[in-house]
Write an enzyme that holds these catalytic residues in place. Sequence first.
Site, PDB file in Angstrom:
ATOM      1  N   LYS A  88     -50.088 -20.245  -0.776  1.00 26.07           N
ATOM      2  CA  LYS A  88     -50.752 -20.797  -1.953  1.00 26.07           C
ATOM      3  C   LYS A  88     -49.754 -21.438  -2.922  1.00 26.07           C
ATOM      4  CE  LYS A  88     -54.912 -17.927  -2.062  1.00 26.07           C
ATOM      5  NZ  LYS A  88     -55.697 -16.932  -2.834  1.00 26.07           N
ATOM      6  N   ASP A 132     -55.578 -10.684  -9.383  1.00 26.40           N
ATOM      7  CA  ASP A 132     -56.918 -10.231  -8.997  1.00 26.40           C
ATOM      8  C   ASP A 132     -56.957  -8.752  -8.649  1.00 26.40           C
ATOM      9  OD1 ASP A 132     -55.544 -10.187  -6.617  1.00 26.40           O
ATOM     10  OD2 ASP A 132     -56.926 -11.502  -5.531  1.00 26.40           O
ATOM     11  N   ASN A 133     -55.986  -7.972  -9.147  1.00 25.85           N
ATOM     12  CA  ASN A 133     -55.975  -6.552  -8.825  1.00 25.85           C
ATOM     13  C   ASN A 133     -55.364  -5.758  -9.975  1.00 25.85           C
ATOM     14  OD1 ASN A 133     -52.921  -5.893  -8.069  1.00 25.85           O
ATOM     15  ND2 ASN A 133     -53.434  -7.927  -7.235  1.00 25.85           N
ATOM     16  N   CYS A 189     -64.011  -9.419  -5.035  1.00 22.19           N
ATOM     17  CA  CYS A 189     -64.845 -10.596  -4.777  1.00 22.19           C
ATOM     18  C   CYS A 189     -65.308 -10.664  -3.327  1.00 22.19           C
ATOM     19  CB  CYS A 189     -64.076 -11.869  -5.127  1.00 22.19           C
ATOM     20  SG  CYS A 189     -63.729 -12.069  -6.888  1.00 22.19           S
ATOM     21  N   CYS A 246     -50.437   5.175 -27.106  1.00 18.70           N
ATOM     22  CA  CYS A 246     -50.271   4.377 -25.886  1.00 18.70           C
ATOM     23  C   CYS A 246     -48.869   4.590 -25.326  1.00 18.70           C
ATOM     24  CB  CYS A 246     -50.485   2.891 -26.198  1.00 18.70           C
ATOM     25  SG  CYS A 246     -50.158   1.810 -24.789  1.00 18.70           S
TER      26      CYS A 246
END
Length: 271
Positions: A88, A132-133, A189, A246
């Site tokens: 990609k 995407d993860n 997805c 945090c």
Amino acid sequence: MAGPDLDPEQLDRYSRHIIMDEVGPEGQASLLDAAVLVVGAGGLGSPVLQYLAAAGVGTIGIADHDTVERSNLQRQVVHGDSDVGRPKVDSAAEFVRELNPDVTVEPHDVAVSPETVADLVAGYDFVVDASDNFPTRFLINDYCTLAGVPFVHGAIYRFEGQVTAFTGDGPCYRCLFPEAPPEGAVPDCATTGVLGVLPGTVGAIQATETVKQFVGVGESLDGRMVVYDAADMTFEEVAVRPNPECPVCGDDPIDSVDEVEYSESCAVPAD
């Protein structure tokens, strides 16, 4: 900064920026002098790369360790049918070079991991999380927050998307999501599908936040998350507040991403 002197071709290419009082030649010069790392050359990364290249961001790094599949083409619009099987980063870099020869493209065909993240981010002024993860999202947040590198986050799911930015001394991603959801709780997805045009909207907002960062105009999404529902065509805003406890940006932060195991929950281990 390179300065506001632009050559005749640049004056023509970026004329619609230059005539804006909020951008002008100085703002365009800042974009040309900017270096942005885009993590992910998929659904979100595609519109991000298109608009950052068109805007004249001078150096764009692309980090992705995947190859183009035909099922990607429904939404990953910097790749074409002839790119199936190619890395990609190669097809994305080719697209950017063709769109704007002003841009220096730096492809990084490596997985983003605790071992590679420092070298990947080094030399860039801003990071776009188009991954995407969850392990990559938490890793980008943790490293950039600890290193003081501003970044913008985006995510998509079916008809819904979210965008937020972390650009200064405000909260971080872990203030909103302390750890990843259990495995299988949020299908990917490939399992549930995604509306092909959805990442175009979300990625364009990420690119907008990036351009604003260098031009110095408007209010960023730092401290706010925009949630977009494409089915209902609604936008909602969620406040993101700093969490003093945090483990990454709070009162007693970790020293390094080496202290975190980026698998399963991606939780920061307690002392």
